[in-house]
Enzyme design. Structure first.
Site, PDB file in Angstrom:
ATOM      1  N   THR A  41     -40.322  12.748  45.367  1.00 36.91           N
ATOM      2  CA  THR A  41     -39.847  12.180  46.516  1.00 36.91           C
ATOM      3  C   THR A  41     -40.002  13.195  47.859  1.00 36.91           C
ATOM      4  O   THR A  41     -38.853  14.087  47.492  1.00 36.91           O
ATOM      5  CB  THR A  41     -38.766  11.272  46.444  1.00 36.91           C
ATOM      6  OG1 THR A  41     -38.974  10.480  45.191  1.00 36.91           O
ATOM      7  CG2 THR A  41     -38.448  10.706  47.450  1.00 36.91           C
TER       8      THR A  41
ATOM      9  N   LYS B 276     -42.743   4.952  48.690  1.00 30.77           N
ATOM     10  CA  LYS B 276     -41.508   5.401  47.848  1.00 30.77           C
ATOM     11  C   LYS B 276     -40.236   5.495  48.599  1.00 30.77           C
ATOM     12  O   LYS B 276     -39.389   5.199  48.178  1.00 30.77           O
ATOM     13  CB  LYS B 276     -41.938   6.870  47.298  1.00 30.77           C
ATOM     14  CG  LYS B 276     -40.822   7.612  46.493  1.00 30.77           C
ATOM     15  CD  LYS B 276     -40.232   6.869  45.508  1.00 30.77           C
ATOM     16  CE  LYS B 276     -39.259   7.784  44.644  1.00 30.77           C
ATOM     17  NZ  LYS B 276     -38.805   7.234  43.344  1.00 30.77           N
TER      18      LYS B 276
ATOM     19  N   LYS C 225     -30.105  11.984  49.721  1.00 32.91           N
ATOM     20  CA  LYS C 225     -31.026  12.392  50.268  1.00 32.91           C
ATOM     21  C   LYS C 225     -32.410  11.514  50.557  1.00 32.91           C
ATOM     22  O   LYS C 225     -33.106  11.853  51.769  1.00 32.91           O
ATOM     23  CB  LYS C 225     -31.679  13.507  49.082  1.00 32.91           C
ATOM     24  CG  LYS C 225     -33.030  14.489  49.609  1.00 32.91           C
ATOM     25  CD  LYS C 225     -34.009  13.771  49.081  1.00 32.91           C
ATOM     26  CE  LYS C 225     -34.322  13.831  47.471  1.00 32.91           C
ATOM     27  NZ  LYS C 225     -35.600  13.577  47.038  1.00 32.91           N
TER      28      LYS C 225
END
Length: 293
Positions: free
Chosen positions: A93, A169, A239
């Protein structure tokens, strides 16, 4: 087919194990070399450097964030080490800006790069049932498909621009954070009226919200047991929300729910819960409701 695999974290390790178990020729490398040992014992080859992995037919990188992959690329000239026909598959990611930069750097060097981030927790990875969102050259995706078929239940091709897979994603994880946060808030609401959280959570995850996003996190939330080494860490969730918010700001897309969830994540990290499972978000709602006073 020879596969190089770099990044043996909570999800990367079971992904690599499945490749080895399927009889594929796998070379692994990790900054913490000891993490390679179980894979070597299972039949993998431990590379002396990332270049050994980059010389394979398919190189898979599964690192924590932009900085980790950037450091690998710069310190070890990873793009230069790729074979002329090697397909570099980044399954981590990462931010949209970084995804675009990676594609540009590979293209400038005449190398092949695709993005294929995964949807699923470590237990899903262990079962080989990840959902794989792939973007890049169609032929390159087909080259990597034998590895994808071992690691995942389905491959979702989403176009030739690699960053498209990454934005999907990020959008998915954005929705996941919101789902877990609202489930924690709802559990706090019912608990304030003397309903056991476990009872409420069993009802909603067996009926209206009978979906993995809820069912995967409800048990830990019900038991208030968030110490899961194989879970999705709350800090990693923060994050990912940061990356989603940055992507939204870049295109003037308002994400107000994400901003609120990010504050709850910040609160959790301030409370020392960053390394706990994402379901620990529920503790912030309990604190706000003074349920443990």
């Amino acid at each position: 087919m020879k596969i190089g695999f770099i990044g043996l974290g909570a999800i990367g390790t079971p992904m690599a194990h499945n490749l080895v178990a399927a009889g594929l020729d796998v070379t692994v490398w990790n900054r913490t070399a000891d993490k390679c040992k179980p894979l070597v014992e299972a039949g993998a080859t431990q590379g002396d450097s990332p270049a050994d992995c980059a010389a394979c037919d398919v190189l898979i990188t599964m690192l924590a964030d932009d900085a980790a992959l950037s450091a690998l690329v710069e310190e070890h000239d990873l793009i230069g080490a790729l074979g002329q026909t090697t397909v570099h598959v980044n399954m981590a990611t990462v931010s949209i800006d970084f995804a675009k930069a990676m594609a540009e750097q590979h293209a400038a060097a005449g190398k092949t790069y695709i993005a294929a981030p995964v949807l699923g927790r470590p237990d899903i990875a262990k079962a080989g049932k990840l959902q794989i969102v792939a973007a890049g050259d169609a032929d390159a995706i087909e080259t990597a498909r034998p590895a994808f078929d071992v690691m995942g239940a389905k491959v979702w091709p989403v176009g030739t621009d690699a960053y498209r897979a990454n934005v999907i994603k990020l959008a998915t994880n954005y929705m996941l954070m919101a789902a877990v946060e609202t489930m924690g808030e709802a559990a706090a609401l019912t608990a304030s009226y003397d309903v056991e959280p476990g009872d409420f959570l069993e009802i909603v995850t067996s009926s209206v919200f009978a979906a993995p996003a809820y069912q995967g996190y409800a048990p830990a939330m019900a038991q208030r047991d968030y110490d899961n080494p194989e879970g999705f860490k709350l800090a990693l969730g923060a994050k990912d929300v940061d990356l989603a918010l940055a992507a939204g700001h870049a295109n003037n897309v308002a994400l107000p729910v994400g901003a609120a969830v990010r504050e709850r994540l910040a609160e959790g990290m301030a409370a020392g819960e960053g390394d706990l499972d994402l379901s620990a978000l529920a503790e912030g709602s309990r604190r706000a409701a003074h349920l443990d006073d």
